[in-house]
Design a protein around this motif. Structure first.
Motif, PDB file in Angstrom:
ATOM      1  N   THR A   1      13.992   7.740  -1.946  1.00 15.87           N
ATOM      2  CA  THR A   1      12.864   7.593  -1.028  1.00 15.87           C
ATOM      3  C   THR A   1      13.083   6.419  -0.079  1.00 15.87           C
ATOM      4  O   THR A   1      12.767   6.500   1.117  1.00 15.87           O
ATOM      5  CB  THR A   1      11.565   7.385  -1.820  1.00 15.87           C
TER       6      THR A   1
ATOM      7  N   ASP B   1      15.305   7.449   2.714  1.00 12.86           N
ATOM      8  CA  ASP B   1      14.591   8.221   3.733  1.00 12.86           C
ATOM      9  C   ASP B   1      13.709   7.329   4.588  1.00 12.86           C
ATOM     10  O   ASP B   1      13.525   7.575   5.778  1.00 12.86           O
ATOM     11  CB  ASP B   1      13.727   9.297   3.070  1.00 12.86           C
ATOM     12  N   ARG B   2      13.169   6.280   3.984  1.00  8.70           N
ATOM     13  CA  ARG B   2      12.194   5.449   4.696  1.00  8.70           C
ATOM     14  C   ARG B   2      12.851   4.345   5.517  1.00  8.70           C
ATOM     15  O   ARG B   2      12.389   4.040   6.620  1.00  8.70           O
ATOM     16  CB  ARG B   2      11.229   4.834   3.687  1.00  8.70           C
TER      17      ARG B   2
ATOM     18  N   ARG C   1      13.246   8.213  12.060  1.00  6.50           N
ATOM     19  CA  ARG C   1      12.284   8.018  10.974  1.00  6.50           C
ATOM     20  C   ARG C   1      10.860   7.969  11.522  1.00  6.50           C
ATOM     21  O   ARG C   1       9.936   8.499  10.906  1.00  6.50           O
ATOM     22  CB  ARG C   1      12.606   6.725  10.207  1.00  6.50           C
TER      23      ARG C   1
ATOM     24  N   SER D   1       7.799  10.470  10.679  1.00  7.42           N
ATOM     25  CA  SER D   1       6.524   9.943  10.202  1.00  7.42           C
ATOM     26  C   SER D   1       5.360  10.477  11.028  1.00  7.42           C
ATOM     27  O   SER D   1       4.314  10.868  10.482  1.00  7.42           O
ATOM     28  CB  SER D   1       6.548   8.411  10.251  1.00  7.42           C
TER      29      SER D   1
ATOM     30  N   GLU E   1      13.347  15.673   6.396  1.00  8.63           N
ATOM     31  CA  GLU E   1      12.849  14.304   6.239  1.00  8.63           C
ATOM     32  C   GLU E   1      12.842  13.833   4.793  1.00  8.63           C
ATOM     33  O   GLU E   1      12.525  12.677   4.512  1.00  8.63           O
ATOM     34  CB  GLU E   1      11.444  14.182   6.834  1.00  8.63           C
ATOM     35  N   HIS E   2      13.183  14.727   3.848  1.00  7.51           N
ATOM     36  CA  HIS E   2      13.148  14.341   2.433  1.00  7.51           C
ATOM     37  C   HIS E   2      14.490  14.570   1.742  1.00  7.51           C
ATOM     38  O   HIS E   2      14.548  14.738   0.521  1.00  7.51           O
ATOM     39  CB  HIS E   2      12.060  15.141   1.702  1.00  7.51           C
TER      40      HIS E   2
END
Length: 476
Positions: free
Chosen positions: A88, A91-92, A215, A219, A376-377
């Protein structure tokens, strides 16, 4: 694009004949992946130098199989807990920080292994290393997915896997020879130095592929989707929305995702079930030297490297499922060989066949995960994959600790062989992956919705312009 056409009543119109998509230049993408594969090769070489020495070091502490298995469990338990969070984070905050951080931790951990004075210290260091390097796999696979074309994804995952395998070609042999001649110092110092060099090269060679702009765009897309979702204002709906959001982030279909996780679990379990037993078996029962054991691992690495570079694109051409089945069957050869014979070169041949099997399985498995995961994941999904793998490497040595001394090594090898072959049967029966036609149909639907919205906007603007023109003409 076609040449522009003049329409006096509508102005200049351009007819689109193709869609240009943004992304990394293909040549640049290849260079980045190859450089990362080289860094992985160097990293695994540094690890391979000291991997055969773990059993020797623990033996010098006065301990044996159970303690080595416990150290593996500590590493794996930490990985089970940390891997999803690390994915995670990748990804962030991007792939690069996780990759660099993992290589830095490896350098520190190798130093700790060398300086450890007791089995307890050795176990604690392995546990910390397991937690703090759990992001390397998810971040690396996320990077490849970011820049590699989908129809070549398994190929480039295979290149990364080939780099990892290359480390087991040179490392164990060199480490074993250095230990047999001079003891612990030279192989550990060489390992630490190479790990540090790998960190420096990675710092300059690995860019951020999951950029801040990307990113932020993802979001905003997620926030917009959340706003469009029905709002009832109740706590129940809030928790339900969160649950739906989490489920939406998982690869779909869920049955395929679960089957892929089970394959990964069994692959890791089978190896780590024999891992604590294997060095003591070959040293004590078969009478191998450390160099011979290192050479066996090296042959496995050669087979995996050559297979990764030549066979990894097989699942891109022939489909993930058949390649997974063939690869699993071939991979079982190492366990069958250890179970049936004590002849050195026959066992080496079995290791080579198993290495080719792994070269087929790993790219197909990772590409299958990425193929059913929302963009995105991706690192989160690979983090879940890593956590399940760590769970296998936790449960297997735990079982070894329970049965050590009561089950002969041949029975241990038999269990691992049966597990891998039964997994191949499971893939044949249960695995259902969406075909490329299904993916294309989904993409066409999404694109058509965007075109509808664009067309509505254009028509609205044309209507407003026409109405304004009429008003101006009437006024004149």
């Amino acid at each position: 694009m076609n040449s522009p056409k003049n329409h006096t009543h509508m102005g200049k119109i351009m007819q689109a004949t193709r869609v240009s998509t943004s992304g990394t230049d293909p040549r640049r993408a290849r260079i980045v992946i190859v450089l990362l594969a080289i860094c992985m090769a160097m990293q695994m070489t540094s690890y391979g130098m000291i991997f055969p020495l773990f059993a020797r070091k623990i033996g010098d502490f006065g301990d044996s199989v159970a303690v080595l298995a416990t150290s593996v469990m500590a590493y794996s338990l930490a990985g089970v807990i940390a891997a999803p969070f690390m994915g995670t984070l990748a990804d962030r905050f991007g792939r690069r920080p996780l990759i660099l951080g993992s290589f830095a931790v490896f350098t520190a951990a190798f130093t700790g292994y060398y300086l450890a004075a007791t089995s307890l210290v050795f176990i604690v260091i392995r546990g910390l290393a397991g937690a703090l390097t759990a992001g390397l796999g998810p971040a690396t696979m996320g990077l490849v997915a970011d820049i590699a074309p989908e129809d070549e994804r398994a190929r480039w995952i295979g290149v990364i896997g080939g780099g990892t395998s290359a480390g087991f070609i040179i490392g164990p042999v060199v480490g074993g020879l250095l230990y047999d001649k001079w003891g612990y110092g030279p192989p550990f110092l060489a390992s630490i130095g190479m790990a540090l060099l790998t960190l420096l090269i990675t710092f300059f060679a690995t860019p951020e592929t999951h950029t801040r702009e990307k990113r932020r765009r993802e979001s905003l897309t997620q926030k917009r989707a959340a706003r469009l979702a029905p709002e009832t204002g109740t706590a129940t709906s809030t928790s339900l929305s969160a649950g739906v959001s989490f489920m939406a982030s998982l690869p779909h279909p869920l049955l395929a995702f679960g089957t892929l996780l089970f394959i990964n679990l069994n692959m890791i379990f089978a190896w780590f079930f024999i891992d604590p037993q294997l060095p003591f078996y070959v040293f004590d029962d078969l009478g191998w030297s450390t160099a011979q054991f290192g050479a066996a691992i090296s042959f496995y690495g050669w087979a995996t490297l050559i297979g990764s570079l030549t066979l990894s694109q097989s699942s891109d051409r022939f489909g993930r499922k058949p390649i997974l089945i063939i690869g699993l069957i071939l991979h079982s050869a190492q366990y069958v060989g250890l179970m049936l014979t004590n002849i050195y070169w026959v066992i080496i041949a079995a290791f080579i066949i198993a290495g080719l099997g792994e070269a087929l399985v790993n790219p197909a498995l990772s590409a299958a995960y990425l193929g059913i995961t929302p963009e995105e994941h991706r690192s989160r999904a690979m983090g879940i994959k890593g956590a399940v793998g760590s769970l296998g490497s936790l449960l297997a040595p735990a079982l070894v600790v329970v049965i050590v001394g009561t089950v002969p090594p041949q029975s241990v090898f038999l269990i691992s062989a049966a597990l891998i072959l039964s997994t191949a049967l499971l893939v044949f029966i249960a695995l259902r992956l969406p075909g490329r036609t299904d993916a294309a149909r989904d993409l066409t639907w999404e694109a058509s919705q965007e075109r509808v919205m664009a067309a509505r906007s254009v028509l609205h603007n044309v209507a407003v312009s026409a109405a304004t023109a009429r008003k101006l003409k009437s006024a004149a």
